[in-house]
Write a protein that holds these residues in place. Structure first.
Motif, mmCIF file in Angstrom:
data_model
loop_
_atom_site.group_PDB
_atom_site.id
_atom_site.type_symbol
_atom_site.label_atom_id
_atom_site.label_comp_id
_atom_site.label_asym_id
_atom_site.label_seq_id
_atom_site.Cartn_x
_atom_site.Cartn_y
_atom_site.Cartn_z
ATOM 1 N N GLU A 139 0.830 -1.214 0.000
ATOM 2 C CA GLU A 139 0.000 0.000 0.000
ATOM 3 C C GLU A 139 0.859 1.256 0.000
ATOM 4 N N ARG A 140 1.922 1.267 0.828
ATOM 5 C CA ARG A 140 2.788 2.444 0.900
ATOM 6 C C ARG A 140 3.625 2.601 -0.360
ATOM 7 N N LEU A 141 4.041 1.487 -0.961
ATOM 8 C CA LEU A 141 4.760 1.557 -2.227
ATOM 9 C C LEU A 141 3.875 2.144 -3.317
ATOM 10 N N TYR A 142 2.604 1.777 -3.295
ATOM 11 C CA TYR A 142 1.666 2.298 -4.286
ATOM 12 C C TYR A 142 1.525 3.814 -4.120
ATOM 13 N N LEU A 143 1.403 4.265 -2.870
ATOM 14 C CA LEU A 143 1.282 5.706 -2.624
ATOM 15 C C LEU A 143 2.545 6.439 -3.065
ATOM 16 N N ALA A 144 3.703 5.830 -2.815
ATOM 17 C CA ALA A 144 4.971 6.436 -3.253
ATOM 18 C C ALA A 144 5.012 6.546 -4.767
ATOM 19 N N ALA A 145 4.548 5.508 -5.451
ATOM 20 C CA ALA A 145 4.554 5.515 -6.916
ATOM 21 C C ALA A 145 3.611 6.579 -7.468
ATOM 22 N N ILE A 146 2.423 6.677 -6.892
ATOM 23 C CA ILE A 146 1.456 7.682 -7.356
ATOM 24 C C ILE A 146 2.030 9.085 -7.204
ATOM 25 N N ARG A 147 2.674 9.340 -6.078
ATOM 26 C CA ARG A 147 3.247 10.672 -5.849
ATOM 27 C C ARG A 147 4.333 10.987 -6.872
ATOM 28 N N GLU A 148 5.213 10.016 -7.123
ATOM 29 C CA GLU A 148 6.289 10.265 -8.080
ATOM 30 C C GLU A 148 5.734 10.403 -9.501
ATOM 31 N N HIS A 149 4.686 9.658 -9.808
ATOM 32 C CA HIS A 149 4.055 9.785 -11.132
ATOM 33 C C HIS A 149 3.477 11.183 -11.304
ATOM 34 N N ALA A 157 8.713 6.145 -10.172
ATOM 35 C CA ALA A 157 7.384 5.574 -9.932
ATOM 36 C C ALA A 157 7.344 4.121 -10.386
ATOM 37 N N GLU A 158 7.951 3.851 -11.538
ATOM 38 C CA GLU A 158 7.970 2.478 -12.053
ATOM 39 C C GLU A 158 8.727 1.559 -11.114
ATOM 40 N N ARG A 159 9.813 2.040 -10.518
ATOM 41 C CA ARG A 159 10.599 1.196 -9.607
ATOM 42 C C ARG A 159 9.795 0.839 -8.363
ATOM 43 N N PHE A 160 9.034 1.800 -7.853
ATOM 44 C CA PHE A 160 8.192 1.513 -6.690
ATOM 45 C C PHE A 160 7.119 0.477 -7.032
ATOM 46 N N LEU A 161 6.520 0.615 -8.199
ATOM 47 C CA LEU A 161 5.489 -0.340 -8.594
ATOM 48 C C LEU A 161 6.076 -1.711 -8.901
ATOM 49 N N ALA A 162 7.283 -1.735 -9.443
ATOM 50 C CA ALA A 162 7.948 -3.012 -9.696
ATOM 51 C C ALA A 162 8.222 -3.733 -8.380
ATOM 52 N N LYS A 163 8.616 -2.982 -7.363
ATOM 53 C CA LYS A 163 8.823 -3.577 -6.041
ATOM 54 C C LYS A 163 7.502 -4.091 -5.492
ATOM 55 N N HIS A 164 6.448 -3.339 -5.692
ATOM 56 C CA HIS A 164 5.101 -3.758 -5.273
ATOM 57 C C HIS A 164 4.767 -5.112 -5.897
ATOM 58 N N PHE A 183 -4.081 -3.249 -10.483
ATOM 59 C CA PHE A 183 -2.723 -2.790 -10.211
ATOM 60 C C PHE A 183 -1.842 -2.984 -11.434
ATOM 61 N N ALA A 184 -1.986 -4.124 -12.103
ATOM 62 C CA ALA A 184 -1.189 -4.380 -13.307
ATOM 63 C C ALA A 184 -1.461 -3.317 -14.363
ATOM 64 N N LEU A 185 -2.701 -2.884 -14.459
ATOM 65 C CA LEU A 185 -3.044 -1.815 -15.401
ATOM 66 C C LEU A 185 -2.372 -0.504 -15.005
ATOM 67 N N ARG A 186 -2.370 -0.238 -13.705
ATOM 68 C CA ARG A 186 -1.722 0.985 -13.226
ATOM 69 C C ARG A 186 -0.224 0.940 -13.521
ATOM 70 N N TYR A 187 0.355 -0.235 -13.315
ATOM 71 C CA TYR A 187 1.774 -0.390 -13.623
ATOM 72 C C TYR A 187 2.025 -0.151 -15.109
ATOM 73 N N ALA A 188 1.135 -0.679 -15.958
ATOM 74 C CA ALA A 188 1.290 -0.477 -17.399
ATOM 75 C C ALA A 188 1.275 1.005 -17.744
ATOM 76 N N GLN A 189 0.400 1.737 -17.100
ATOM 77 C CA GLN A 189 0.305 3.181 -17.336
ATOM 78 C C GLN A 189 1.615 3.878 -16.993
ATOM 79 N N VAL A 190 2.171 3.550 -15.831
ATOM 80 C CA VAL A 190 3.407 4.187 -15.386
ATOM 81 C C VAL A 190 4.583 3.746 -16.256
ATOM 82 N N ALA A 191 4.602 2.472 -16.618
ATOM 83 C CA ALA A 191 5.687 1.969 -17.466
ATOM 84 C C ALA A 191 5.698 2.669 -18.819
ATOM 85 N N VAL A 192 4.520 2.926 -19.368
ATOM 86 C CA VAL A 192 4.439 3.669 -20.634
ATOM 87 C C VAL A 192 5.037 5.065 -20.461
#
Length: 231
Positions: A139-149, A157-164, A183-192
């Motif tokens: 949950e905290r990794l997701y919040l960190a990723a959203i903030r960096e995005h 952001a991608e690194r945080f989601l990859a760790k997630h 979550f996988a969709l969110r990761y796809a968005q950030v990876a793009v």
């Protein structure tokens, strides 16, 4: 290394013996307080450490830091103190692990950081993971990723989601299929956004596979919403 650790251990014991009559005990408040400090890293913020001690019901001698400083084990500064050597903090962490107390140490530190530094998402996640609270760490990794995005720092952001994602196998029970797919969709968005099209495509396929396993499907509008560019 073993010789150096033995020397540090002897210096700690000498200091604790001077600090308190009972401080040499393996589970003394002073020793447990040192475990909490060491798990924070080489540099220790006093406010976080003191709050973690309170949450862990650890009440060391009030002059512990002064004793440690006088013995050359730590260097005191305005915000707290730093261990004199990384080998020392590693030794103390190893002692906590041997006493099977390390998970509780990290959970107390996570709770203290949530209070003292509520926006330190990555730090929260680090301690929660080591405390075995995998879902909370994610949950905290997701919040960190959203903030960096939101800040445009897509690679971070991608690194945080990859760790997630990497923690999925350690989570018990596993997250519901719908949650993992979204979550996988969110990761796809950030990876793009980070220019990692291949990883984005893999994540999108993973989302479709997850939903297929539960006889579900990803609506086309949901799929399109999470991918801002053509892969």
């Amino acid at each position: 290394v073993d010789v150096e650790r033995a020397l540090w251990s002897a210096r700690v014991d000498t200091c604790l013996a001077r600090c308190s009559e009972h401080a040499l005990r393996g589970d003394s408040p002073e020793r447990r307080a040192l475990w909490l400090a060491a798990a924070l890293g080489r540099s220790v913020e006093l406010q976080v450490w003191q709050r973690a001690c309170a949450l862990a019901h650890v009440a060391p001698d009030a002059e512990l830091v002064e004793w440690l400083s006088a013995a050359g084990l730590v260097h005191a500064h305005l915000a707290g103190f730093s261990f004199a050597d990384a080998e020392l903090s590693e030794l103390l962490e190893a002692q906590a692990s041997e006493a099977r107390a390390l998970k509780d140490v990290h959970l107390a530190l996570a709770e203290a950081l949530l209070e003292c530094a509520p926006d330190a998402f990555a730090q929260h996640a680090w301690h929660l993971e080591r405390g075995g609270a995998i879902a909370e760490a994610q949950e905290r990794l997701y919040l960190a990723a959203i903030r960096e995005h939101e800040r445009g720092r897509y690679e971070l952001a991608e690194r945080f989601l990859a760790k997630h994602r990497a923690l999925d196998d350690e989570r018990c029970p596993p997250a519901p299929a719908q949650e993992r797919a979204m979550f996988a969709l969110r990761y796809a968005q950030v990876a793009v956004a980070a220019g990692l099209s291949e990883r984005a495509m893999q994540a999108l396929k993973q989302a479709e596979t997850i939903m297929g396993e539960v006889d579900g499907a990803l609506p086309s509008d949901v799929r399109a919403k999470h991918l801002f560019v053509t892969l």
